[in-house]
Write an enzyme that holds these catalytic residues in place. Structure first.
Site, short mmCIF file in Angstrom:
data_model
loop_
_atom_site.label_atom_id
_atom_site.label_comp_id
_atom_site.label_asym_id
_atom_site.label_seq_id
_atom_site.Cartn_x
_atom_site.Cartn_y
_atom_site.Cartn_z
N THR A 1 0.86 -1.18 0.00
CA THR A 1 0.00 0.00 0.00
C THR A 1 0.89 1.23 0.00
OG1 THR A 1 -1.43 1.46 1.29
CG2 THR A 1 -0.36 -0.27 2.53
N ILE A 2 0.50 2.21 -0.81
CA ILE A 2 1.30 3.44 -0.80
C ILE A 2 1.12 4.16 0.54
CG2 ILE A 2 1.20 3.71 -3.31
CD1 ILE A 2 -0.74 6.15 -2.68
N ASP A 3 0.05 3.83 1.27
CA ASP A 3 -0.21 4.52 2.54
C ASP A 3 0.76 4.12 3.66
OD1 ASP A 3 -2.31 5.70 1.28
OD2 ASP A 3 -3.88 4.52 2.26
N ARG B 1 2.10 33.05 -2.66
CA ARG B 1 0.85 32.36 -2.32
C ARG B 1 1.06 31.31 -1.26
NH1 ARG B 1 -1.06 30.81 -8.40
NH2 ARG B 1 -1.85 32.85 -8.99
O1 F6P Z 1 -4.93 2.52 0.05
C1 F6P Z 1 -4.40 3.41 -0.85
C2 F6P Z 1 -5.36 4.46 -1.25
O2 F6P Z 1 -4.59 5.09 -2.18
C3 F6P Z 1 -5.91 5.42 -0.20
O3 F6P Z 1 -5.02 6.37 0.31
C4 F6P Z 1 -7.06 6.05 -0.90
O4 F6P Z 1 -8.02 6.58 -0.04
C5 F6P Z 1 -7.60 4.91 -1.67
O5 F6P Z 1 -6.53 4.00 -1.88
C6 F6P Z 1 -8.26 5.34 -2.92
O6 F6P Z 1 -8.49 4.31 -3.81
P1 F6P Z 1 -9.43 4.44 -5.08
O7 F6P Z 1 -9.74 5.90 -5.26
O8 F6P Z 1 -8.65 3.92 -6.21
O9 F6P Z 1 -10.64 3.66 -4.79
#
Ligand code: F6P
Length: 374
Positions: A140-142, A177
């Site tokens: 996960t990128i998170d 800004r």
């Molecule tokens: O889990 C990774 C993530 O990128 C979250 O940060 C984000 O909220 C979600 O996936 C969004 O996924 P999608 O818009 O593709 O459903």
């Protein structure tokens, strides 16, 4: 149980490095252990109804290392989780799992390697309970998966967010800004915190620290007093004002997960009103997830993929490969998906950010403003 065929699943949002893991799994499994690898398409959905699977050979994974996305396709909501609990919580529909397990048997798939975040690996843990050997790979990128120092995809997303901050500096400085960058991070502020530090943000807003707009405005005014006519703010999509709620673009339904988004524009509107300074917001969105993985993620993804095969072949199941002090270890899947990994408020990086003058917009920071030496 003897493992002859491994099924490979990619689930949840795409992340840079998925294809690099697929490549490493196939090469290790076929070359080192003479196994078969079967790719399951569109996450676990490829295991129900008319199954969608295909055998993956080393020839099929040639050239995959730098390729973004996943050649197997992915879903971030499917039929393996239903919102049906009395309290609105998720439930796992038993008949869907039974059908998938029968199909695995019919397809001669003996074990699964599952690449995913907390949702997908939660489904993987159910397969383990049903007797299917499973090893998870943290994606996960998170970077919010517990029990691992890093998920693959995160460092690439960080590079992209940092470059965006560098580019926003140019406009902010030239036009005097306030520029706001909204980045991903549903429950946690890992991308915002790391990119904010790497990209020289003045304010970092993360879900772990509810913020006060007044404290943020004071930070911007403090910078003006010190002759900096521009400011850079990075905000995680899941950040919220103290006493307020997260901002959603879409509440979601049975098929779609709720979609966060809008906090950056909200902060821009409110700050402009409070400070009188022109304030603009850029939402980085899926640009953080797309495209080629950086060198670190290619290396991490390859190591994870190869280690996942070795773990299965050692007889491990219900485990996730994890990064721990530059080493890949295995941890219980159930533990990895039990809670998300949040930014610790007493962590070194939070302290460092504060020491170099970054504001988190915390309520108690307001008292600190005005004492700053320019
Ligand atoms: O889990 C990774 C993530 O990128 C979250 O940060 C984000 O909220 C979600 O996936 C969004 O996924 P999608 O818009 O593709 O459903």
């Amino acid at each position: 149980m003897t493992i002859r065929t491994i099924g490979l699943v990619t689930g949840g949002g795409d992340a840079p490095g998925l294809n690099a893991v697929i490549r490493a799994v196939v090469k290790t499994a076929v070359t080192e252990y003479s196994l078969r690898v079967v790719g399951i398409e569109d996450s676990f959905e490829g295991l129900i109804d008319e199954t969608r699977t295909r055998e993956l050979t080393p020839a099929d994974v040639r050239g995959l290392l730098p390729r973004g996305g996943t050649i197997l396709g992915t879903r971030n909501r499917g039929r393996f989780v239903e919102r049906g609990g009395a309290d609105g919580s998720d439930v796992k529909p038993e008949q869907i799992y039974q059908q998938a397990v029968e199909n695995l048997r019919r397809l001669d798939i003996d074990a699964l390697i599952v690449l995913g975040g907390e949702g997908t690996l939660g489904i993987a843990a159910e397969f383990d309970k049903l007797g299917v050997p499973v090893v998870g790979v943290p994606k996960t990128i998170d970077n919010d998966l517990a029990c691992t120092e890093l998920t693959f995809g995160f460092v690439t997303a960080l590079d992209i967010a940092t470059e965006a901050l560098d580019r926003l500096h140019t406009t902010a400085d030239s036009h005097d800004r306030v520029m706001i960058l909204e980045v991903m991070g549903r429950h946690t502020g890992w991308i915002a915190l790391h990119s904010g530090i790497a990209g020289g943000a003045d304010v970092i807003l993360i879900p772990e620290i509810p913020f006060s707009l007044k404290a943020v405005a004071e930070k911007i005014e403090e910078r003006e007093r010190c002759d900096s006519q521009f400011s850079i703010i990075v905000v995680a999509e899941g950040a919220r004002e103290a006493g307020g709620l997260e901002i959603y673009q879409d509440a979601g339904d049975r098929e779609h997960a709720p979609r966060l988004g809008g906090i950056g524009h909200h902060v821009a509107r409110e700050l402009e009103a409070l400070t009188g300074k022109e304030t603009r917001c850029v939402v980085l969105g899926h640009l953080q997830r797309g495209g080629t993985p950086n060198a670190f993620d290619r290396m991490l993804a390859t190591n994870y993929g190869s280690c996942a095969v070795r773990a299965l072949m050692r007889g491990e199941t219900g485990k996730m490969v994890a990064l721990h002090s530059a080493d890949i270890i295995t941890v219980p899947l159930a533990k990895a998906v039990a809670n998300v990994k949040t930014v610790a408020l007493d962590s070194q990086l939070i302290r460092t950010a504060r020491d170099i003058g970054v504001s988190f917009g915390a309520i108690d920071e307001a008292a600190h403003h005005g004492k700053v030496k320019c």
